[in-house]
Scaffold this active site. Structure first.
Site, mmCIF file in Angstrom:
data_model
loop_
_atom_site.group_PDB
_atom_site.id
_atom_site.type_symbol
_atom_site.label_atom_id
_atom_site.label_comp_id
_atom_site.label_asym_id
_atom_site.label_seq_id
_atom_site.Cartn_x
_atom_site.Cartn_y
_atom_site.Cartn_z
ATOM 1 N N LYS A 77 0.832 -1.219 0.000
ATOM 2 C CA LYS A 77 0.000 0.000 0.000
ATOM 3 C C LYS A 77 0.856 1.255 0.000
ATOM 4 O O LYS A 77 0.455 2.260 -0.573
ATOM 5 C CB LYS A 77 -0.944 0.016 1.208
ATOM 6 C CG LYS A 77 -1.974 -1.082 1.176
ATOM 7 C CD LYS A 77 -3.367 -0.609 0.840
ATOM 8 C CE LYS A 77 -4.181 -1.810 0.411
ATOM 9 N NZ LYS A 77 -5.587 -1.663 0.376
ATOM 10 N N LYS A 88 -10.128 -4.974 -4.835
ATOM 11 C CA LYS A 88 -11.141 -4.005 -5.229
ATOM 12 C C LYS A 88 -10.568 -2.621 -5.483
ATOM 13 O O LYS A 88 -11.252 -1.746 -5.981
ATOM 14 C CB LYS A 88 -12.289 -3.965 -4.216
ATOM 15 C CG LYS A 88 -11.921 -3.676 -2.769
ATOM 16 C CD LYS A 88 -13.205 -3.659 -1.937
ATOM 17 C CE LYS A 88 -13.088 -4.248 -0.557
ATOM 18 N NZ LYS A 88 -12.326 -3.453 0.401
ATOM 19 N N LYS A 109 -3.199 -10.890 -6.352
ATOM 20 C CA LYS A 109 -4.548 -11.164 -5.827
ATOM 21 C C LYS A 109 -5.575 -10.199 -6.412
ATOM 22 O O LYS A 109 -5.237 -9.063 -6.742
ATOM 23 C CB LYS A 109 -4.546 -11.119 -4.292
ATOM 24 C CG LYS A 109 -4.754 -9.759 -3.687
ATOM 25 C CD LYS A 109 -5.239 -9.841 -2.229
ATOM 26 C CE LYS A 109 -5.507 -8.421 -1.754
ATOM 27 N NZ LYS A 109 -6.627 -8.190 -0.927
#
Ligand code: ATP
Ligand code: LTN
Length: 336
Positions: free
Chosen positions: A117, A202, A199
């Protein structure tokens, strides 16, 4: 007299950011419903975790309600389960702070989600992003949780929650239950449709994921365009054929069939036929959820009632843990 056996407790959370995906459904949400009869369950929309990334307020508010309606539409009974918003129970922030004082910088900097992130949001590497796993530990430990249904990507965070609980218990005695993870046998890591070695997420571009609310024509289009290889053979080989392996896992998770059965059925039929069958399978799962979602999301009074009752029931359990924690730590007691 028959003794009443206390059920074990389950806690899990999902961030209300973007559109919930098929990965969220197979990895987490679907298991929530399966466990609701055997356990005492709390499912939280973790809106404070969402703040670690800059959000548009109007969109976040909509996404919060949408996530609650998806929880309900996918079969969670709000009587049997406590469904609530994390930010509405202040004890999460309170315990989060306390547990920060029992967590080391080195532990946090090893977290792969933090590394991913902070690479994705290089202009906003804030302290909340860094201590994200501590707030997650607080979520779990606040409710004396035994089992946490999550996808494989959250394994590392759960380990930290266990470490923090053990560390705290080591100093103050048995304050927290040390939680275990509960992972799906197939589909614990659903992969991106376009980059099947990553992965499904969203927060990635639209064509890489299937949203729970994607309508059938969109689902079919996305699966037809999913990246595969040029062999045209339906064989489970995640290393060399990650795209096909991902689609097979999705089908296996949703239909309950084994990889061998799927490989045998589509042997020699080619990717076109196989992809259409995967799309049929996904649509058959998601369409009923979407119909329920349409009905529930139009009923604001019902959503309000679920939200209010969830908040009260969660806060009452959290309060009991906080009294214990406060007493052990020696911070100001309620009563002298
Ligand atoms: P973001 O992309 O915004 O980080 P996310 O899609 O990872 O979000 P979360 O709210 O962080 O969603 O995750 C909710 C739950 O869904 C967690 O239990 C997580 O492990 C699970 N999950 C998320 N993505 C997948 C996936 N691709 N496969 C299986 N489980 C998943
Ligand atoms: N960190 C999780 C979401 C989450 C969670 C939790 C999951 C926050 N608190 C407590 C299980 C239990 C994620 O990013 N998927």
């Amino acid at each position: 007299m028959e003794q009443q056996v206390q059920k074990q407790r389950i806690f899990s959370g999902i961030q209300p950011t973007g559109n919930l995906t098929l990965g969220n459904y197979i990895g987490a949400l679907r298991n929530f419903g399966i466990l609701q009869d055997e356990y005492d369950c709390l499912y939280s929309i973790v809106d404070m975790h969402a703040l670690t990334v800059r959000q548009n307020p109007a969109e976040l508010r909509k996404a919060c309600l949408r996530t609650m309606a998806i929880f309900l539409a996918s079969g969670l009974d709000p009587e049997k389960n406590i469904i609530y918003f994390q930010s509405q129970v202040a004890a999460h922030a309170e315990l989060g702070w306390i547990l920060n004082c029992f967590t080391y910088m080195g532990e946090m900097s090893r977290m792969t989600q933090f590394k991913d992130k902070s690479a994705k949001h290089a202009d906003n590497i804030n302290c909340g992003l860094f201590t994200y796993p501590v707030l997650m530990a607080a979520d779990i430990l606040l409710y004396q949780t035994h089992l946490v249904p999550i996808g494989a990507d959250q394994k590392q965070h759960l380990e930290i929650a266990r470490d923090i609980a053990e560390r705290f218990n080591g100093v103050y005695g048995d304050v927290f239950v040390v939680p275990d993870g509960y992972f799906p046998k197939v589909g614990a890591r659903v992969m991106s449709l376009q980059e099947p070695t990553r992965k499904m997420s969203k927060s990635d571009p639209e064509d890489t994921y299937i949203a729970i609310l994607d309508r059938p024509d969109v689902i079919r289009k996305k699966i037809r365009r999913a990246k595969t290889d040029s062999e045209n053979a339906v064989v489970f080989d995640p290393e060399n054929k990650p795209g096909v392996a991902n689609l097979m896992s999705i089908m296996a998770a949703l239909s309950g069939r084994s990889m061998d059965e799927i490989a045998a059925e589509y042997d020699g039929k080619g990717y076109g036929v196989f992809k259409d069958a995967v799309a049929d399978c996904v649509i058959a799962t998601l369409e009923p959820i979407q119909n329920e979602y349409d009905r529930i999301s139009a009923d604001k009074a019902y959503l309000q009632q679920v939200m209010d009752s969830g908040r009260e029931r969660a806060a009452a359990i959290a309060h009991r843990t906080m009294l214990k924690v406060r007493k052990k730590l020696g911070i100001a007691p309620w009563k002298l």
